[in-house]
Design a protein around this motif. Sequence first.
Motif, mmCIF file in Angstrom:
data_model
loop_
_atom_site.group_PDB
_atom_site.id
_atom_site.type_symbol
_atom_site.label_atom_id
_atom_site.label_comp_id
_atom_site.label_asym_id
_atom_site.label_seq_id
_atom_site.Cartn_x
_atom_site.Cartn_y
_atom_site.Cartn_z
ATOM 1 N N GLU A 1 1.199 2.338 7.305
ATOM 2 C CA GLU A 1 1.304 2.087 8.747
ATOM 3 C C GLU A 1 -0.076 2.027 9.410
ATOM 4 O OE1 GLU A 1 3.853 4.884 10.606
ATOM 5 O OE2 GLU A 1 5.647 4.290 9.481
ATOM 6 N N LYS A 2 -0.958 2.921 9.020
ATOM 7 C CA LYS A 2 -2.308 2.912 9.601
ATOM 8 C C LYS A 2 -3.068 1.654 9.189
ATOM 9 C CE LYS A 2 -2.814 7.941 9.881
ATOM 10 N NZ LYS A 2 -3.599 9.121 9.423
ATOM 11 N N ALA A 3 -2.874 1.215 7.937
ATOM 12 C CA ALA A 3 -3.572 0.012 7.466
ATOM 13 C C ALA A 3 -3.085 -1.234 8.180
ATOM 14 C CB ALA A 3 -3.390 -0.138 5.959
ATOM 15 N N LEU A 4 -1.761 -1.300 8.464
ATOM 16 C CA LEU A 4 -1.218 -2.445 9.192
ATOM 17 C C LEU A 4 -1.651 -2.417 10.665
ATOM 18 C CD1 LEU A 4 2.406 -2.529 7.690
ATOM 19 C CD2 LEU A 4 0.586 -4.204 7.308
ATOM 20 N N ALA A 5 -1.712 -1.206 11.250
ATOM 21 C CA ALA A 5 -2.069 -1.092 12.662
ATOM 22 C C ALA A 5 -3.563 -1.306 12.884
ATOM 23 C CB ALA A 5 -1.642 0.278 13.192
ATOM 24 N N LYS B 1 -9.094 -3.427 10.243
ATOM 25 C CA LYS B 1 -10.502 -3.284 9.896
ATOM 26 C C LYS B 1 -10.866 -1.890 9.389
ATOM 27 C CE LYS B 1 -12.076 -6.802 13.153
ATOM 28 N NZ LYS B 1 -12.999 -7.108 14.278
ATOM 29 N N ARG B 2 -9.914 -0.998 9.364
ATOM 30 C CA ARG B 2 -10.204 0.370 8.939
ATOM 31 C C ARG B 2 -10.362 0.407 7.421
ATOM 32 N NH1 ARG B 2 -6.885 5.771 10.884
ATOM 33 N NH2 ARG B 2 -8.002 7.279 9.561
ATOM 34 N N LYS B 3 -11.358 1.156 6.933
ATOM 35 C CA LYS B 3 -11.670 1.209 5.505
ATOM 36 C C LYS B 3 -11.399 2.572 4.888
ATOM 37 C CE LYS B 3 -15.368 -2.233 5.803
ATOM 38 N NZ LYS B 3 -16.805 -2.502 5.508
ATOM 39 N N GLU B 4 -11.201 3.600 5.687
ATOM 40 C CA GLU B 4 -11.083 4.959 5.155
ATOM 41 C C GLU B 4 -9.832 5.610 5.724
ATOM 42 O OE1 GLU B 4 -14.025 8.850 4.592
ATOM 43 O OE2 GLU B 4 -14.681 7.096 5.698
ATOM 44 N N PHE B 5 -9.030 6.225 4.847
ATOM 45 C CA PHE B 5 -7.754 6.814 5.253
ATOM 46 C C PHE B 5 -7.611 8.189 4.608
ATOM 47 C CE2 PHE B 5 -7.325 2.253 5.265
ATOM 48 C CZ PHE B 5 -6.732 1.981 6.478
ATOM 49 N N ALA B 6 -7.036 9.105 5.343
ATOM 50 C CA ALA B 6 -6.739 10.442 4.827
ATOM 51 C C ALA B 6 -5.266 10.492 4.469
ATOM 52 C CB ALA B 6 -7.082 11.498 5.858
ATOM 53 N N GLY B 7 -4.983 10.867 3.216
ATOM 54 C CA GLY B 7 -3.600 10.964 2.767
ATOM 55 C C GLY B 7 -3.103 12.393 2.787
ATOM 56 N N GLN B 8 -1.992 12.608 2.110
ATOM 57 C CA GLN B 8 -1.383 13.929 2.046
ATOM 58 C C GLN B 8 -1.916 14.696 0.834
ATOM 59 O OE1 GLN B 8 2.809 13.149 1.960
ATOM 60 N NE2 GLN B 8 2.871 12.259 4.039
ATOM 61 N N GLN B 9 -1.766 16.038 0.905
ATOM 62 C CA GLN B 9 -2.144 16.927 -0.184
ATOM 63 C C GLN B 9 -3.591 16.709 -0.633
ATOM 64 O OE1 GLN B 9 0.755 16.341 -3.302
ATOM 65 N NE2 GLN B 9 2.454 17.182 -2.059
ATOM 66 N N GLY B 10 -4.477 16.467 0.337
ATOM 67 C CA GLY B 10 -5.895 16.354 0.059
ATOM 68 C C GLY B 10 -6.344 15.022 -0.485
ATOM 69 N N ARG B 11 -5.442 14.047 -0.573
ATOM 70 C CA ARG B 11 -5.843 12.737 -1.081
ATOM 71 C C ARG B 11 -6.646 11.994 -0.025
ATOM 72 N NH1 ARG B 11 -0.621 13.215 -3.387
ATOM 73 N NH2 ARG B 11 0.336 12.271 -1.546
ATOM 74 N N HIS B 12 -7.584 11.179 -0.490
ATOM 75 C CA HIS B 12 -8.463 10.420 0.416
ATOM 76 C C HIS B 12 -8.651 9.019 -0.154
ATOM 77 C CE1 HIS B 12 -11.215 10.504 3.860
ATOM 78 N NE2 HIS B 12 -11.963 9.647 3.140
ATOM 79 N N LEU C 1 0.832 -1.198 0.000
ATOM 80 C CA LEU C 1 0.000 0.000 0.000
ATOM 81 C C LEU C 1 0.868 1.251 0.000
ATOM 82 C CD1 LEU C 1 -2.741 -1.025 2.616
ATOM 83 C CD2 LEU C 1 -2.985 -0.927 0.125
ATOM 84 N N PRO C 2 0.349 2.394 -0.442
ATOM 85 C CA PRO C 2 1.142 3.631 -0.442
ATOM 86 C C PRO C 2 1.684 3.947 0.943
ATOM 87 C CG PRO C 2 -0.865 3.918 -1.717
ATOM 88 C CD PRO C 2 -0.978 2.579 -1.072
ATOM 89 N N ASP C 3 2.853 4.575 0.921
ATOM 90 C CA ASP C 3 3.541 4.846 2.184
ATOM 91 C C ASP C 3 2.689 5.676 3.149
ATOM 92 O OD1 ASP C 3 5.660 3.472 1.150
ATOM 93 O OD2 ASP C 3 6.737 5.276 0.472
ATOM 94 N N GLU C 4 1.900 6.599 2.617
ATOM 95 C CA GLU C 4 1.161 7.530 3.495
ATOM 96 C C GLU C 4 0.038 6.867 4.276
ATOM 97 O OE1 GLU C 4 -0.469 10.596 1.042
ATOM 98 O OE2 GLU C 4 -1.042 9.214 -0.557
#
Length: 451
Positions: free
Chosen positions: A94-98, A101-112, A88-91
């Motif tokens: 870590e959250k996906a591995l930790a 069950k999480r399905k939604e992540f906020a990335g950098q520079q407004g990416r979602h 998965l993308p670096d941004e």
Amino acid sequence: MSADSRKNTAKFHSISRRIVLQFCIFTLVISAVNGLISFILMYTLEDSFIEQQLQQEAARLDSHYQTNGQWLPPASNSMQLHFSRDTLPDEIREKALAEPKRKEFAGQQGRHYHLYTVTPQPEVLLLAEVSQQLLVRPIRGGVLQFLFISALLVTTLACLIAWFVSRKTTRPLKQLAALVDNVAPEQLSQRFSKPFASEFASQFANDEVGILARTLEHSLSGIARALKREKSFTADVSHELRTPLAVIKNAAELWQSQQTGSQQAAPPQTEPDSDKLLMTRIYDAAVQMEKTVQTLLILAREEHAANKYSSTELMPLVERAILDNSILLQGKPVTVQLCDSCQVSISANADMLKVLLDNLLSNAFKYTESGEVSIAFSENNLIIRDTGPGMTADIYPHITEAGVKGRQSTGFGFGLAIVKRLCEHQGWQMSVSSAHVSSDKGTTVRVGFTQ
């Protein structure tokens, strides 16, 4: 404290204003809750739409894999297949591995990102970068501003409606309060006579306010009748009691004058005449009854409390009270000392002051067997001091209550109770000290007059 003073000191709370305030607060809270629900609903609908797209694409990819054994590339360039969370993308890795069950992540520079599991074993993940599809998040500031302005507008409208409704609703209450508030106690008999009473309640509708108006009408009419009966009783007492008392006293005076004339013509008798003693007691009792009736009538007439005081010479009233009660000192080695300090003028009702002096001096003369009774005036206080036995410690705290008397008393214990009521009626301050509870000898009564 009078009704007028309480009205001035107590803060008035309008029912109409409270209705408007509570209605506005209620509307503001409802608007805020509704705005929050709308905001959450918009987010939920947006996420549900994206989640539905991912489910459809995942179903298409999995179906092709089950048929051909190969994974197709996603149909949209914004989606990617990953066969491990490590790719998965670096941004977001870590959250996906930790948080598996999480399905939604906020990335950098407004990416979602939205992450969807195509197959759990082996793990195949479909990742979609959905920042271009988001509608709510980019405009959430404007959405919040719109919801805030809408809430203010709705609240303002609700407050205006509440103001009109409260005015209409509380108008009967205000009308009823004005009718009751403007009625003075002395006007009850006139204002709540039968013609007015029928108009009082009939002008209100048959609702809760009407029930209250009829109840108040019934209660105030009963009070008016009671005041009328009390006034009639006072007048009846004044007429019916004073007349026979005057007859008794005049008859006793006539008999005494006749006896005096007979004794001058006849030789002196060596033994006291029992009839003369009896008539003397009848005369004294008539005088005392006359004073008691006068005191009670004065206390029963409330209108005297509102009269303006005039300047009254104290010394003549004290001298007169001493002479009127001097019979109580006959045969006693008691000296009455009237200080020159009583040669003053005070602001008081002369009739009330005479009644007070009669009661206090009759007590002092009656219970002082020897010694001295002194009357002085100092610092706007009338001081009557005697050298009698004083009051016992058990009755001293209750000495101004009706029916309380000492062991040596031959009365009914109403003297100081009447004096206390008289002082309260006129706004005077009375204090009593006695030998058993202070260092003073006998009993000392102080009456403070208003300046």
